[in-house]
Design a protein around this motif. Structure first.
Motif, PDB file in Angstrom:
ATOM      1  N   ILE A   6     -35.496 -22.685 -48.724  1.00 23.45           N
ATOM      2  CA  ILE A   6     -34.097 -22.541 -48.320  1.00 23.45           C
ATOM      3  C   ILE A   6     -33.272 -23.525 -49.146  1.00 23.45           C
ATOM      4  N   PRO A   7     -32.134 -23.115 -49.696  1.00 22.89           N
ATOM      5  CA  PRO A   7     -31.277 -24.075 -50.404  1.00 22.89           C
ATOM      6  C   PRO A   7     -30.899 -25.241 -49.502  1.00 22.89           C
ATOM      7  N   PHE A   8     -30.861 -26.438 -50.064  1.00 26.01           N
ATOM      8  CA  PHE A   8     -30.545 -27.622 -49.252  1.00 26.01           C
ATOM      9  C   PHE A   8     -29.214 -27.469 -48.528  1.00 26.01           C
ATOM     10  N   ARG A   9     -28.238 -26.878 -49.182  1.00 20.65           N
ATOM     11  CA  ARG A   9     -26.928 -26.732 -48.545  1.00 20.65           C
ATOM     12  C   ARG A   9     -27.007 -25.850 -47.295  1.00 20.65           C
ATOM     13  N   ASP A  10     -27.872 -24.842 -47.335  1.00 22.24           N
ATOM     14  CA  ASP A  10     -27.972 -23.903 -46.215  1.00 22.24           C
ATOM     15  C   ASP A  10     -28.673 -24.494 -44.995  1.00 22.24           C
ATOM     16  N   THR A  11     -29.367 -25.621 -45.174  1.00 19.84           N
ATOM     17  CA  THR A  11     -30.035 -26.229 -44.017  1.00 19.84           C
ATOM     18  C   THR A  11     -29.048 -26.930 -43.092  1.00 19.84           C
ATOM     19  N   ASN A  12     -27.885 -27.325 -43.622  1.00 18.19           N
ATOM     20  CA  ASN A  12     -26.866 -28.081 -42.871  1.00 18.19           C
ATOM     21  C   ASN A  12     -27.340 -29.483 -42.471  1.00 18.19           C
ATOM     22  N   TYR A  13     -28.408 -29.957 -43.102  1.00 15.15           N
ATOM     23  CA  TYR A  13     -28.910 -31.308 -42.830  1.00 15.15           C
ATOM     24  C   TYR A  13     -28.670 -32.268 -43.998  1.00 15.15           C
ATOM     25  N   PHE A  14     -28.010 -31.775 -45.056  1.00 14.97           N
ATOM     26  CA  PHE A  14     -27.769 -32.603 -46.228  1.00 14.97           C
ATOM     27  C   PHE A  14     -26.277 -32.629 -46.527  1.00 14.97           C
ATOM     28  N   LEU A 519     -45.656 -28.640 -53.008  1.00 17.32           N
ATOM     29  CA  LEU A 519     -44.384 -29.310 -53.284  1.00 17.32           C
ATOM     30  C   LEU A 519     -44.050 -29.223 -54.773  1.00 17.32           C
ATOM     31  N   GLU A 520     -42.880 -28.691 -55.069  1.00 15.92           N
ATOM     32  CA  GLU A 520     -42.424 -28.534 -56.454  1.00 15.92           C
ATOM     33  C   GLU A 520     -41.198 -29.419 -56.653  1.00 15.92           C
ATOM     34  N   PRO A 521     -41.362 -30.580 -57.259  1.00 21.86           N
ATOM     35  CA  PRO A 521     -40.281 -31.572 -57.301  1.00 21.86           C
ATOM     36  C   PRO A 521     -39.005 -31.113 -57.986  1.00 21.86           C
ATOM     37  N   LEU A 522     -39.106 -30.215 -58.967  1.00 19.18           N
ATOM     38  CA  LEU A 522     -37.911 -29.790 -59.699  1.00 19.18           C
ATOM     39  C   LEU A 522     -37.332 -28.472 -59.188  1.00 19.18           C
ATOM     40  N   LYS A 523     -37.883 -27.933 -58.120  1.00 16.86           N
ATOM     41  CA  LYS A 523     -37.398 -26.648 -57.596  1.00 16.86           C
ATOM     42  C   LYS A 523     -36.022 -26.776 -56.957  1.00 16.86           C
ATOM     43  N   GLY A 524     -35.769 -27.905 -56.282  1.00 19.79           N
ATOM     44  CA  GLY A 524     -34.447 -28.143 -55.725  1.00 19.79           C
ATOM     45  C   GLY A 524     -34.126 -27.348 -54.477  1.00 19.79           C
ATOM     46  N   GLU A 525     -35.140 -27.012 -53.677  1.00 24.93           N
ATOM     47  CA  GLU A 525     -34.918 -26.309 -52.414  1.00 24.93           C
ATOM     48  C   GLU A 525     -35.822 -26.892 -51.328  1.00 24.93           C
ATOM     49  N   PHE A 526     -35.462 -26.622 -50.088  1.00 23.91           N
ATOM     50  CA  PHE A 526     -36.202 -27.096 -48.921  1.00 23.91           C
ATOM     51  C   PHE A 526     -37.394 -26.159 -48.683  1.00 23.91           C
TER      52      PHE A 526
END
Length: 532
Positions: A6-14, A519-526
């Motif tokens: 899930i995109p970090f923005r869509d989690t609403n926790y960042f 875990l994929e460090p450069l993927k940039g998603e949750f």
């Protein structure tokens, strides 16, 4: 294992701040050096190679060898330490406090992200070596932040009256905590392993820094992790020029204050504020700020004072007694390590973005900044229940009120969504507004009042019907909210609350390998990870 992202923005926790950074918004470009894309590492490698002194590598390797004398290091860790002597070896670093028994689950995610990035970089740039570093925050003095961990809703706490840098704390009193966790962990192979780790870590090591190094090595040593305690005289001697510049010119205060103004002008919330002097004095059980007043220097809460020349002489003689604060610690890290990238949480990323101008003033290469991996781990049983209750991964990230309302609407046999009716009403009132404008404009206010009244009435009715359905569907809603609470304890992210021991009891030696695999460090998603 099945995964979802899930995109970090869509989690609403960042925060919007960190999400804007991930989106590489142009307004933030001046606050970082290079964005952590795989192709950008080539230029970072070359720049850092030219700035690292051979002497600093020698000091670093000798220090690490000394710190690992009492540790059974893996062959890969030993090789990584030796490789740091070579100019083609660089580090990827993460840092963390010395939390009791690792603290929140994201301790594992930080280190796994760091290890996985070094592997990815080695594949892309094979002529270089990349070493994963865990920088222990051994000079921190916020004991209340680290003296506990959560286990199944209970707070397992270590009480101590010691003061000063937590890395120096002796482990006295942790036998009582061991008695508590022995009861809580219960029986079984995985429980016995957890007890063994805790006992060996805290009852067989004299101080918290040594204990934490042992535990991190037990968990990740086979992956080549190198644990560094920078609270060391030889390493701090390398940092003397930057500390002197801070004393003489108040460099950090001037540069970071200016950066903070720019960030505030962008309506971004800053994380830390600089002091006029960003160094602590550390000795025994003491770690207090150094302050300057009218050319005289002193240590708060003590009788220690110096003139400027006396302070600089003392700094030359005893650099180990000077401790960088949150503003200067990143600079210290980049001076003593051949580092390319720092991996941290959202809050850490924000305060690093405040610091680039200070690095430039000190002529130190600013590292790339990478948001650590974040994850939600679900058991097979939880995944089955969620599917049966028709709860999507995205639903889980809703706040409790929105989550319940959405579930009520989804499982109700009647449609409790008046948005269509409200839209129709607004359309009708548009016609009435036009009519009032054409006849007598004094009626516009009356029409508006009537519109507000009727829409308010519809929304009130919608709420009442929702409440009635909540009562009618109480059992189903309770099952849904219980599941959400299991995965988001205290309505916060699992990784910020849960200790790894809860998951280790269930998954044992499978846990860390699965994290390293997914875990994929450069993927940039949750990441959402379903574990069997």
């Amino acid at each position: 294992m099945p995964t979802d992202h899930i995109p970090f923005r869509d989690t609403n926790y960042f925060s919007d701040f960190i999400c804007d950074y991930l989106d590489q918004k142009p307004d933030l470009k001046e606050f970082y050096h290079r964005f952590p894309n795989l192709e950008n590492f080539e230029a970072q490698l070359e720049e850092k190679r030219l700035s690292v002194l051979e002497d600093s590598r020698i000091v670093l390797v000798n220090t690490l060898k000394s710190q690992y004398k009492t540790i059974e290091a893996s062959e890969l860790t030993t090789e990584n330490i030796e490789n740091l002597n070579s100019e083609n070896t660089f580090t990827i670093t993460t840092g963390h406090q010395l939390n009791l028994f690792t603290g929140p689950l994201y301790f594992l995610y930080k280190i796994a992200s760091t290890i996985n990035l070094t592997k990815q970089l080695k594949e892309t740039y094979p002529k270089y070596n990349f070493v994963p570093i865990y920088w222990m925050a051994s000079e921190d003095h916020d004991f209340e932040e680290i003296n506990y961990f959560n286990f199944r809703g209970k707070k397992i706490q270590w009480n101590s009256v010691q003061t000063g840098a937590v890395g120096h704390f002796n482990t006295e009193g942790l036998d009582a905590v061991f008695d508590v966790i022995s009861s809580e962990f219960g029986a079984g192979k995985n429980a016995e392993q957890l007890k063994s780790w805790f006992k060996e870590t805290y009852l067989n090591h004299n101080n918290l820094a040594d204990a934490t190094r042992y535990l991190a090595n037990e968990l990740f040593g086979k992956q080549g992790l190198v644990v560094l305690d920078a609270d060391d005289a030889a390493l701090k001697r390398l940092f003397i020029p930057q500390m002197k510049k801070e004393v003489l010119e108040q460099t950090a205060f001037k540069t970071v204050s200016e950066t903070n103004k720019k960030l505030e002008n962008l309506n971004l919330k800053i994380q830390v504020n600089p002091r006029e002097l960003n160094l602590f004095y550390i000795k025994g059980g003491l770690r207090e700020r150094i302050v300057e007043s009218e050319g005289a220097y002193s240590v708060l809460e003590t009788n220690i004072t110096w003139s400027k020349s006396e302070l600089l002489k003392h700094l030359d003689e005893f650099p180990e007694r000077f401790s960088p604060n949150v503003i200067m610690r990143p600079l210290y890290q980049e001076v003593i390590l051949p580092n390319l990238c720092y991996i941290g949480g959202g809050g850490e990323m924000i305060y690093w973005l405040q610091l680039k101008s200070n690095f430039e003033a000190q002529n130190v290469t600013f590292p790339m900044l990478l948001l650590r991996n974040s994850a939600l781990i679900k058991s097979e049983k939880q995944s089955f229940k969620l599917e049966k209750l028709n709860i999507s991964n995205k639903d889980l990230f809703l706040d409790r009120h929105s989550f319940i309302n959405k579930k009520v609407r989804k499982i109700s046999n009647i449609d409790i969504d008046f948005s269509e009716q409200i839209q129709h009403l607004e359309s009708q009132f548009k016609t009435l507004f036009d009519l009032a404008e054409q006849t007598d404009k004094s009626f516009v206010g009356a029409v508006k009042a009537q519109e507000v009244k009727q829409i308010k009435g519809l929304k009130h009715l919608e709420k009442r019907l929702l409440l009635a359905q909540k009562h009618k569907l109480a059992d189903q809603i309770e099952r849904c909210t219980e599941l959400q609470e299991q995965l988001f304890p205290g309505q916060s992210l699992q990784e910020r609350n849960t200790n790894f021991s809860e998951l280790y009891l269930e998954y044992g030696n499978q846990l860390i390998p699965e994290l390293l695999k997914t875990l994929e460090p450069l993927k940039g998603e949750f990441l959402i990870l379903n574990l069997k």
